[in-house]
Design an enzyme around this catalytic site. Sequence first.
Site, mmCIF file in Angstrom:
data_model
loop_
_atom_site.group_PDB
_atom_site.id
_atom_site.type_symbol
_atom_site.label_atom_id
_atom_site.label_comp_id
_atom_site.label_asym_id
_atom_site.label_seq_id
_atom_site.Cartn_x
_atom_site.Cartn_y
_atom_site.Cartn_z
ATOM 1 N N CYS A 7 48.776 39.532 33.915
ATOM 2 C CA CYS A 7 47.745 39.363 34.939
ATOM 3 C C CYS A 7 47.142 40.714 35.331
ATOM 4 O O CYS A 7 47.852 41.628 35.737
ATOM 5 C CB CYS A 7 48.351 38.671 36.157
ATOM 6 S SG CYS A 7 47.233 38.624 37.561
ATOM 7 N N HIS A 49 51.836 36.609 42.940
ATOM 8 C CA HIS A 49 50.912 36.029 41.956
ATOM 9 C C HIS A 49 50.705 34.545 42.258
ATOM 10 O O HIS A 49 51.540 33.710 41.927
ATOM 11 C CB HIS A 49 51.425 36.202 40.525
ATOM 12 C CG HIS A 49 50.493 35.588 39.514
ATOM 13 N ND1 HIS A 49 49.405 36.254 39.003
ATOM 14 C CD2 HIS A 49 50.454 34.348 38.964
ATOM 15 C CE1 HIS A 49 48.757 35.457 38.181
ATOM 16 N NE2 HIS A 49 49.382 34.287 38.138
ATOM 17 N N ASN A 89 36.214 32.207 44.515
ATOM 18 C CA ASN A 89 35.834 31.391 43.367
ATOM 19 C C ASN A 89 37.100 30.730 42.834
ATOM 20 O O ASN A 89 38.106 31.411 42.612
ATOM 21 C CB ASN A 89 35.191 32.264 42.276
ATOM 22 C CG ASN A 89 33.892 32.898 42.748
ATOM 23 O OD1 ASN A 89 33.138 32.296 43.507
ATOM 24 N ND2 ASN A 89 33.636 34.121 42.321
ATOM 25 N N HIS A 102 42.067 35.712 44.779
ATOM 26 C CA HIS A 102 41.420 36.877 45.402
ATOM 27 C C HIS A 102 40.241 36.438 46.249
ATOM 28 O O HIS A 102 39.590 35.437 45.954
ATOM 29 C CB HIS A 102 40.976 37.898 44.349
ATOM 30 C CG HIS A 102 40.102 37.330 43.271
ATOM 31 N ND1 HIS A 102 40.613 36.623 42.204
ATOM 32 C CD2 HIS A 102 38.768 37.358 43.091
ATOM 33 C CE1 HIS A 102 39.620 36.244 41.421
ATOM 34 N NE2 HIS A 102 38.477 36.669 41.939
ATOM 35 N N HIS A 104 36.635 37.863 47.770
ATOM 36 C CA HIS A 104 35.599 38.898 47.743
ATOM 37 C C HIS A 104 35.144 39.144 49.177
ATOM 38 O O HIS A 104 34.748 38.204 49.871
ATOM 39 C CB HIS A 104 34.392 38.418 46.928
ATOM 40 C CG HIS A 104 34.675 38.119 45.494
ATOM 41 N ND1 HIS A 104 34.331 38.971 44.469
ATOM 42 C CD2 HIS A 104 35.262 37.046 44.903
ATOM 43 C CE1 HIS A 104 34.682 38.435 43.304
ATOM 44 N NE2 HIS A 104 35.254 37.265 43.545
HETATM 45 P P1 5GP Z 1 36.045 36.240 40.034
HETATM 46 O O1 5GP Z 1 34.853 36.135 39.116
HETATM 47 O O2 5GP Z 1 37.319 35.852 39.337
HETATM 48 O O3 5GP Z 1 35.872 35.585 41.363
HETATM 49 O O4 5GP Z 1 36.147 37.785 40.408
HETATM 50 C C1 5GP Z 1 36.739 38.731 39.592
HETATM 51 C C2 5GP Z 1 36.199 40.063 40.018
HETATM 52 O O5 5GP Z 1 37.042 41.065 39.507
HETATM 53 C C3 5GP Z 1 34.783 40.358 39.498
HETATM 54 O O6 5GP Z 1 33.909 40.575 40.598
HETATM 55 C C4 5GP Z 1 34.974 41.625 38.649
HETATM 56 O O7 5GP Z 1 33.903 42.529 38.777
HETATM 57 C C5 5GP Z 1 36.269 42.178 39.164
HETATM 58 N N1 5GP Z 1 37.032 42.922 38.180
HETATM 59 C C6 5GP Z 1 37.309 42.538 36.899
HETATM 60 N N2 5GP Z 1 38.069 43.457 36.288
HETATM 61 C C7 5GP Z 1 38.287 44.449 37.206
HETATM 62 C C8 5GP Z 1 39.015 45.684 37.152
HETATM 63 O O8 5GP Z 1 39.642 46.051 36.153
HETATM 64 N N3 5GP Z 1 39.010 46.440 38.272
HETATM 65 C C9 5GP Z 1 38.332 46.068 39.409
HETATM 66 N N4 5GP Z 1 38.396 46.902 40.455
HETATM 67 N N5 5GP Z 1 37.654 44.902 39.488
HETATM 68 C C10 5GP Z 1 37.633 44.109 38.400
HETATM 69 ZN ZN ZN Z 2 48.736 38.209 39.225
#
Ligand code: 5GP
Ligand code: ZN
Length: 116
Positions: A7, A49, A89, A102, A104
């Site tokens: 992860c 997790h 999301n 997570h 945002h």
């Molecule tokens: P999701 O699309 O799952 O709601 O959000 C995942 C978020 O993780 C995205 O906004 C993406 O930009 C961010 N993200 C993906 N990989 C990394 C990473 O390696 N480091 C950081 N800081 N953010 C990441």
């Molecule tokens: Zn995890």
Amino acid sequence: MMKEENCLFCKIIDGTIPSSKVYEGEDVFAFRDINPQAPVHILIVPKEHIPSAQAVDASNSAYVAKCFEAASKIASAEGLSNGYRIINNCGEDGGQSVMHLHFHLLGGVKLTEKIL
Ligand code: 5GP
Ligand code: ZN
């Protein structure tokens, strides 16, 4: 704390993968999104997790509360006194790309009133 080997966010929490950390508590970790969608774009994650919001139940929902406690502190520290948005999301149709729960935290600009 339960971790998952493959992860991305578990690796960010344990420092295996570097991140721009903005907050760390006993149960919660927060760092700047690598691809920010607003002047302030921070990801708030439980150290446990939990794959997604769909996996939240009575055994782990305290982590969700801790994430929101952290969000309030972080918003104050980031100067978001005029408001902000918290987004989760969930799953494929929800646009979730990392399967570790997570939130945002977005702000620093007047966000559109549209949800979609
Ligand atoms: P999701 O699309 O799952 O709601 O959000 C995942 C978020 O993780 C995205 O906004 C993406 O930009 C961010 N993200 C993906 N990989 C990394 C990473 O390696 N480091 C950081 N800081 N953010 C990441
Ligand atoms: Zn995890």
